[in-house]
Design a protein around this motif. Structure first.
Motif, short mmCIF file in Angstrom:
data_model
loop_
_atom_site.label_atom_id
_atom_site.label_comp_id
_atom_site.label_asym_id
_atom_site.label_seq_id
_atom_site.Cartn_x
_atom_site.Cartn_y
_atom_site.Cartn_z
N LYS A 148 0.16 -0.76 -0.04
CA LYS A 148 0.13 0.04 0.04
C LYS A 148 0.90 1.20 -0.05
N PRO B 174 -3.43 4.82 -3.46
CA PRO B 174 -4.52 3.71 -3.05
C PRO B 174 -5.64 3.67 -4.31
N TYR C 225 -4.55 0.30 -6.16
CA TYR C 225 -4.55 -1.22 -5.42
C TYR C 225 -5.52 -1.41 -4.69
#
Length: 195
Positions: free
Chosen positions: A110, A115, A118
Motif C-alpha cells: 500500500k 490507493p 491498490y
C-alpha cells in the motif's frame, strides 16, 4: 515517507529522461545509427548491465513507465537484444517485487502503490477463484499493470515456483509486443524527424 520518496524518484527519473532525450536529439543519437553506436560503445558492456539493472529497479520502484524502458532497450540495442535485456531486467524486477510483497506484506504494498489502483485490483484479485490462471493471462497481456500485479501476487497464496514460472513463460509475449510495436513506432518517428 516511502510514498513521497517513490514519487520524488519518479519525477526525478522523468526529468532525467527528458534531459537525455533532448541531449540525444541534439547529438543526433536517434537519427544516426553510427552516432548511437559510438555513444553506446563508450560504455562498453557496462551499459548492458546498467540497463538490465535499471529495468529491474523500475519494476520495483516506478521511476518511469515500463513501456518507456522497453523503448529505450529497443532504441539502444535493437529489437532482438533490446527484447532480451528488457526480458531479463523486467523478470528480475518482477520476482523482487513479489518477494518484497511476500516479505513485508500489505502495508508495504500500500505504501508504494496508488490507493485507487491498490483498492481496484486487490478487490478484483480477492474475488477470483483461480488467481494463478488470471494472473498468467494478465502477464501475457501487454496492457495489464504488471508491476502492481506482481506486488499483489506476493500477497496471495500463489506458490513462488508457480509465480516465477508464469513470469518466465508469459512475460516474454508482452515484452515482445512492446519491442516490436515500439521499434516500428520509433522508426516512423525518426523518419519524420530525419526528413
Amino acid at each position: 515517507m516511502t510514498k513521497k520518496l517513490i514519487n520524488g524518484l519518479t519525477i526525478l527519473g522523468m526529468i532525467l529522461s527528458l534531459l537525455f532525450l533532448i541531449y540525444g536529439y541534439n547529438q543526433g543519437l536517434f537519427t544516426s545509427q553510427d552516432k548511437l553506436n559510438a555513444f553506446l560503445n563508450g560504455f562498453g558492456y557496462f551499459s548492458v548491465v546498467v540497463f538490465i539493472l535499471f529495468q529491474a529497479i523500475q519494476v520495483v520502484i516506478p521511476i518511469l513507465p515500463g513501456s518507456l524502458g522497453c523503448l529505450v532497450g529497443v532504441i539502444f540495442y535493437g529489437p532482438v537484444y533490446g527484447f532480451a535485456y528488457n526480458y531479463i531486467g523486467i523478470s528480475i524486477g518482477s520476482i523482487v517485487a513479489f518477494y518484497l510483497a511476500r516479505r513485508y506484506g500489505t502495508s508495504f504494498v500500500k505504501s508504494i502503490t496508488k490507493p485507487k489502483d491498490y483498492d481496484k485490483y486487490s478487490k478484483w484479485m480477492n474475488s477470483l477463484k483461480n488467481f494463478d490462471k488470471w494472473f498468467a493471462l494478465l502477464i501475457f497481456s501487454p496492457i495489464a499493470p504488471d508491476d502492481l500485479l506482481c506486488y499483489l501476487a506476493g500477497l496471495t497464496r500463489i506458490q513462488t515456483k508457480k509465480f516465477v514460472t508464469i513470469i518466465l513463460m508469459f512475460k516474454p509475449f508482452s515484452i515482445l509486443a512492446y519491442s516490436i510495436g515500439l521499434d516500428y513506432l520509433f522508426g516512423q518517428i525518426t523518419r519524420l524527424l530525419g526528413a
